[in-house]
Write a protein that holds these residues in place. Structure first.
Motif, PDB file in Angstrom:
ATOM      1  N   GLU A   6       0.817  -1.207   0.000  1.00 43.32           N
ATOM      2  CA  GLU A   6       0.000   0.000   0.000  1.00 43.32           C
ATOM      3  C   GLU A   6       0.861   1.272   0.000  1.00 43.32           C
ATOM      4  N   GLU A   7       0.415   2.263  -0.774  1.00 44.02           N
ATOM      5  CA  GLU A   7       1.090   3.563  -0.762  1.00 44.02           C
ATOM      6  C   GLU A   7       0.627   4.374   0.446  1.00 44.02           C
ATOM      7  N   VAL A   8       1.590   5.022   1.100  1.00 45.95           N
ATOM      8  CA  VAL A   8       1.305   5.859   2.262  1.00 45.95           C
ATOM      9  C   VAL A   8       2.106   7.139   2.150  1.00 45.95           C
ATOM     10  N   VAL A   9       1.737   8.112   2.983  1.00 47.24           N
ATOM     11  CA  VAL A   9       2.566   9.301   3.156  1.00 47.24           C
ATOM     12  C   VAL A   9       3.068   9.311   4.589  1.00 47.24           C
ATOM     13  N   LEU A  10       4.148  10.024   4.791  1.00 51.69           N
ATOM     14  CA  LEU A  10       4.812  10.037   6.089  1.00 51.69           C
ATOM     15  C   LEU A  10       4.960  11.478   6.549  1.00 51.69           C
ATOM     16  N   GLY A  11       4.529  11.754   7.773  1.00 50.83           N
ATOM     17  CA  GLY A  11       4.679  13.085   8.353  1.00 50.83           C
ATOM     18  C   GLY A  11       5.461  13.018   9.640  1.00 50.83           C
ATOM     19  N   VAL A  12       6.465  13.873   9.780  1.00 51.36           N
ATOM     20  CA  VAL A  12       7.289  13.907  10.986  1.00 51.36           C
ATOM     21  C   VAL A  12       7.285  15.314  11.562  1.00 51.36           C
ATOM     22  N   ASP A  27      -5.948   7.322   1.473  1.00 51.67           N
ATOM     23  CA  ASP A  27      -7.365   7.564   1.767  1.00 51.67           C
ATOM     24  C   ASP A  27      -7.543   8.305   3.088  1.00 51.67           C
ATOM     25  N   GLY A  28      -6.440   8.664   3.752  1.00 51.10           N
ATOM     26  CA  GLY A  28      -6.500   9.397   5.003  1.00 51.10           C
ATOM     27  C   GLY A  28      -6.540   8.528   6.244  1.00 51.10           C
ATOM     28  N   THR A  29      -6.429   7.208   6.076  1.00 46.55           N
ATOM     29  CA  THR A  29      -6.464   6.288   7.215  1.00 46.55           C
ATOM     30  C   THR A  29      -5.078   6.178   7.846  1.00 46.55           C
ATOM     31  N   ILE A  30      -5.013   6.282   9.155  1.00 50.44           N
ATOM     32  CA  ILE A  30      -3.728   6.194   9.857  1.00 50.44           C
ATOM     33  C   ILE A  30      -3.255   4.744   9.859  1.00 50.44           C
ATOM     34  N   ARG A  31      -2.005   4.531   9.421  1.00 48.84           N
ATOM     35  CA  ARG A  31      -1.438   3.189   9.319  1.00 48.84           C
ATOM     36  C   ARG A  31      -0.362   2.909  10.355  1.00 48.84           C
ATOM     37  N   ARG A 304      -3.991  15.206  -2.936  1.00 45.77           N
ATOM     38  CA  ARG A 304      -5.224  15.007  -2.180  1.00 45.77           C
ATOM     39  C   ARG A 304      -5.821  16.340  -1.772  1.00 45.77           C
ATOM     40  N   SER A 305      -7.103  16.323  -1.430  1.00 45.86           N
ATOM     41  CA  SER A 305      -7.880  17.546  -1.259  1.00 45.86           C
ATOM     42  C   SER A 305      -7.760  18.140   0.137  1.00 45.86           C
TER      43      SER A 305
END
Length: 327
Positions: A6-12, A27-31, A304-305
């Protein structure tokens, strides 16, 4: 090699005392979530290790994923410290074997994005450090303070901790009024209450960012009515409001976001909120933890929006609150 699915984004979000990472699906779901020690180049012990530990913990929780975008918001990564911070983040990134190149900047835009999906407004941050800024179209337009514990960060947790220690020492040597801070701060530092030298030695043995851990003791004493602590807390609020006033131009553009442990709750936050309502007619927005803002910005980088950005921030209501005295 990691089996990428799955593709995700990472925020630090990295401050002087804590580094937090959030992995979010497209999709905005926390992984996944991860946390580690501070990662401010000017005041933390080993920023690269903190980045590695926080990111790797979030990846372990998420399982096999592919990182599509990443945003790091790092305290102390303004123009003067950006190059060093970028090198440190990239070293950690390569150590983890991650592809591509993360976006690295300071924590100001990230903190604003942790409060709102709007592109423009103002943000006042008081955690380990302190800074005020106006944001226009997702970029810093004007800023005040954020100069670090030695030259500024007025009203921050570290500033409160140092002011409390100064008040305690002044009371002990007869220059200042009696205050419960002499006992409270000595207890926090595990030294005898009446020993000036022990108090001094303990304070100087700490990293600058660690002095922010004393801020909750100062704030608690103020809430109990200790005169010295009340004066410190009132001055902290005044200094923060002065920083914000330096970047605001009437009419005040909203939203105004408040971020950081000092402004999340407590006597400084109460004074600042009251003043914003009385002076500007503004009801400020409390930011979510900064990693939510960083992850939201990473989502925006993938197209994403703003609606998904706002939905991610709404999930932060169920996240544990970061500890006081840090970010």
């Amino acid at each position: 090699m990691r089996n990428m699915n799955e593709e995700v984004v990472l925020g630090v979000d990295a401050g002087g005392t804590h580094t937090r990472c959030l992995l979010v699906g497209l999709d905005g779901t926390i992984r996944g979530r991860g946390r580690a020690g501070g990662a401010n180049q000017r005041s933390s012990a080993d920023p690269a290790v903190s980045f590695i530990n926080a990111v790797s913990a979030s990846l372990r929780e998420a399982g096999p994923v592919s990182v599509a975008a990443a945003v790091f918001g790092v305290a102390g990564a303004g123009a003067a410290g950006l190059a060093t911070t970028e090198q440190t983040v990239l070293r950690a990134w390569r150590t983890l074997g991650l592809p591509g190149r993360p976006e690295v900047g300071d924590d100001i835009v990230v903190a604003f994005a942790a409060g709102t999906a709007e592109p423009s407004g103002a943000v006042l941050i008081a955690g380990t450090g302190a800074v005020a800024a106006t944001i226009r179209d997702g970029r810093i337009e004007r800023r005040c303070d954020g100069y670090g514990w030695l030259l500024g960060d007025e009203g921050s947790a570290v500033w409160l901790g140092i002011a409390g220690l100064r008040a305690a020492l002044a009371a002990l040597d007869g220059r200042g009024r009696a205050t419960v801070l002499t006992e409270r701060l000595a207890a926090a530092l595990h030294v005898p209450a009446g020993s000036r030298q022990a108090l001094i030695g303990a304070a100087y043995s700490m990293l600058p960012a660690e002095l922010g851990s004393l801020a909750p003791r100062v704030c608690a004493a103020a809430e109990e009515g200790d005169a010295a602590a009340v004066e410190i807390v009132s001055t902290a609020a005044s200094r923060l409001l002065e920083s914000l006033a330096a970047v605001l131009a009437p009419p005040v553009q909203t939203p105004v976001v408040l971020a950081g442990s000092v402004l999340r709750e407590g006597p400084v936050a109460e004074r600042v909120r009251t003043a914003l309502r009385e002076r500007y007619g503004v009801r400020p927005v409390t930011a979510a933890p900064g990693e939510y803002g960083a992850a939201a910005l990473a989502l925006r980088r993938t197209g994403r929006s703003a609606q998904l950005h706002a939905q991610l921030l709404a999930q932060a209501r169920y996240a544990p609150s970061p500890p006081a005295g840090g970010r």
